[in-house]
Design a protein around this motif. Structure first.
Motif, short mmCIF file in Angstrom:
data_model
loop_
_atom_site.label_atom_id
_atom_site.label_comp_id
_atom_site.label_asym_id
_atom_site.label_seq_id
_atom_site.Cartn_x
_atom_site.Cartn_y
_atom_site.Cartn_z
N GLY A 1 0.85 -1.11 0.02
CA GLY A 1 0.00 0.01 -0.05
C GLY A 1 0.86 1.31 -0.16
N SER A 2 0.12 2.52 -0.19
CA SER A 2 0.98 3.53 -0.18
C SER A 2 1.17 4.28 1.08
CB SER A 2 0.08 4.72 -1.01
OG SER A 2 -1.19 4.80 -0.56
N SER A 3 0.89 3.69 2.19
CA SER A 3 0.84 4.47 3.77
C SER A 3 2.23 4.46 4.07
CB SER A 3 0.34 3.57 4.48
OG SER A 3 0.67 2.28 4.75
N ASP A 4 3.36 3.68 3.29
CA ASP A 4 4.57 3.83 3.80
C ASP A 4 5.39 4.58 2.88
OD1 ASP A 4 4.28 1.82 5.69
OD2 ASP A 4 4.53 0.13 4.27
N GLN A 5 4.75 5.28 1.97
CA GLN A 5 5.46 6.16 1.11
C GLN A 5 5.34 7.43 1.50
OE1 GLN A 5 6.64 5.05 -1.97
NE2 GLN A 5 6.05 3.03 -1.57
N PRO A 6 6.61 8.18 1.48
CA PRO A 6 6.98 9.40 1.84
C PRO A 6 6.05 10.33 1.41
CG PRO A 6 8.62 8.86 0.36
CD PRO A 6 7.74 7.84 0.82
N HIS A 7 5.49 11.38 2.20
CA HIS A 7 4.68 12.54 1.64
C HIS A 7 5.41 13.78 1.22
CE1 HIS A 7 1.32 15.10 1.20
NE2 HIS A 7 1.78 15.92 1.89
N HIS A 8 5.10 14.30 0.04
CA HIS A 8 5.88 15.38 -0.33
C HIS A 8 4.82 16.52 -0.70
CE1 HIS A 8 9.49 13.04 -0.76
NE2 HIS A 8 8.99 12.41 -1.41
N ASP A 9 5.18 17.86 -0.73
CA ASP A 9 4.67 19.05 -1.10
C ASP A 9 4.86 18.86 -2.70
OD1 ASP A 9 3.41 19.50 1.41
OD2 ASP A 9 5.10 20.69 1.75
N GLY A 10 3.81 19.21 -3.31
CA GLY A 10 4.03 19.35 -4.80
C GLY A 10 3.78 17.85 -5.46
N PRO A 11 3.91 17.95 -6.94
CA PRO A 11 3.47 16.78 -7.43
C PRO A 11 4.86 15.79 -7.34
CG PRO A 11 4.12 18.57 -9.12
CD PRO A 11 4.04 19.13 -7.75
N ASN A 12 4.44 14.55 -7.55
CA ASN A 12 5.25 13.42 -7.82
C ASN A 12 5.41 13.42 -9.22
OD1 ASN A 12 6.14 12.86 -5.15
ND2 ASN A 12 4.35 11.69 -4.59
N VAL A 13 6.56 13.27 -9.76
CA VAL A 13 6.55 13.31 -11.17
C VAL A 13 7.70 12.12 -11.47
CG1 VAL A 13 7.62 14.60 -13.26
CG2 VAL A 13 6.52 15.90 -11.59
N VAL A 14 7.13 11.15 -12.55
CA VAL A 14 8.21 10.23 -12.96
C VAL A 14 8.54 10.64 -14.56
CG1 VAL A 14 8.49 8.03 -13.80
CG2 VAL A 14 7.42 8.49 -11.70
N ALA A 15 9.91 10.65 -14.79
CA ALA A 15 10.22 11.08 -16.13
C ALA A 15 10.81 9.84 -16.64
CB ALA A 15 11.10 12.03 -16.04
N THR A 16 10.59 9.55 -17.97
CA THR A 16 11.29 8.44 -18.41
C THR A 16 12.90 8.40 -18.72
OG1 THR A 16 10.53 9.00 -20.88
CG2 THR A 16 9.31 7.81 -19.93
N SER A 17 13.10 9.81 -18.67
CA SER A 17 14.75 9.82 -19.25
C SER A 17 15.28 11.25 -18.23
CB SER A 17 15.05 9.88 -20.56
OG SER A 17 14.91 10.99 -21.35
N THR A 18 16.41 11.50 -18.29
CA THR A 18 16.92 12.55 -17.36
C THR A 18 16.66 13.71 -18.31
OG1 THR A 18 19.23 12.24 -18.68
CG2 THR A 18 18.80 11.55 -16.35
#
Length: 263
Positions: free
Chosen positions: A30-47
């Protein structure tokens, strides 16, 4: 940048079921163990996409394709990549990286999948960074970065111009995705090549134009572009050369071109 991607995409399709199964083990808690951040979580395919995201103000960016892999479509995604996507608010990809949307669908993510126009020309960078900043809700940070970018770009363009031989812009042949380098350097582009292998006729025609430099694409290496000539070839990169900092692309490009002109 579409070379060699067909076979890789086919292999990805074959292994998709295995990836879906594998991600359950990584996200089952589940997601309860995931850290919480302000702002969006972004996944980028490359640098490259990551650099656009961070320029736009994103501070929580995960990159899927390791920087050591020069040609992103060659990458085979792993279950851990799906785990990252499952926690994303946005997934950034380029159209030539067709596996990106498959990753999002396989992970069952509610992330918004966003195609980024990966072109480092000045106008496009401004347009894309502003668009992403509006999307992420980070436009203030994006505008601040763009101020830094504009000042750095002008400085580097002036640096290259000061290295022009006899005050004349360099005459170059450029790989088709190296337009930004020609633009920043003020070069006179005598011809372009790619993304396919250079033909014998192209070699003859481009050599006859008598360029001073070849702006080659490091990510799409085709070997010596103009064999049998003394034209100096510069291997330039569209991707950040340090971390996810898009400014390093321009710093590195200006350094290489200036040194070649002075030499």
């Amino acid at each position: 940048m579409a070379l060699r991607r067909g076979k890789r995409f086919a292999r990805f399709g074959i292994g998709l079921a295995a990836l879906i199964a594998g991600v359950s083990a990584l996200t089952g808690c589940g997601s309860s163990d995931q850290p919480h951040h302000d702002g969006p979580n972004v996944v980028a395919t490359s640098t490259w996409e990551a650099a656009f995201a961070e320029a736009a103000g994103a501070t929580h960016v995960t990159v899927i394709v390791p920087p050591a892999i020069k040609h992103a479509p060659d990458y085979d995604p792993k279950p851990s990549d799906l785990a990252a996507v499952s926690q994303a608010d946005y997934v950034l990809y380029a159209p030539f990286e067709g596996f990106a949307t498959k990753i999002k669908d396989a992970a069952g993510s509610s992330a918004k999948v966003v195609a980024v126009n990966l072109d480092n020309s000045r106008d496009n960078v401004v347009k894309e960074v502003q668009r992403l900043g509006d999307m992420f809700g980070t436009r203030t940070a994006a505008d601040k970065w763009l101020q830094t970018f504009g000042a750095r770009y002008d400085q580097l363009a002036a640096q290259i111009k000061s290295a022009w031989r006899n005050g004349q812009p360099p005459k170059v042949v450029a790989q088709t995705f190296m337009g930004f380098a020609a633009q920043m350097s003020g070069a006179q582009v005598l011809g372009t090549y790619g993304p396919d292998q250079v033909t014998a006729k192209q070699v003859a025609d481009l050599s006859a134009a008598k360029p001073e430099l070849v702006f080659a694409n490091e990510q799409m290496d085709t070997g010596t572009v103009l064999p049998g000539t003394t034209v100096r070839q510069l291997d330039l990169s569209n991707y950040p050369t340090s971390g996810n900092d898009l400014l390093t692309v321009y710093d590195d490009t200006a350094t290489k071109i200036s040194a070649a002109l002075k030499g």
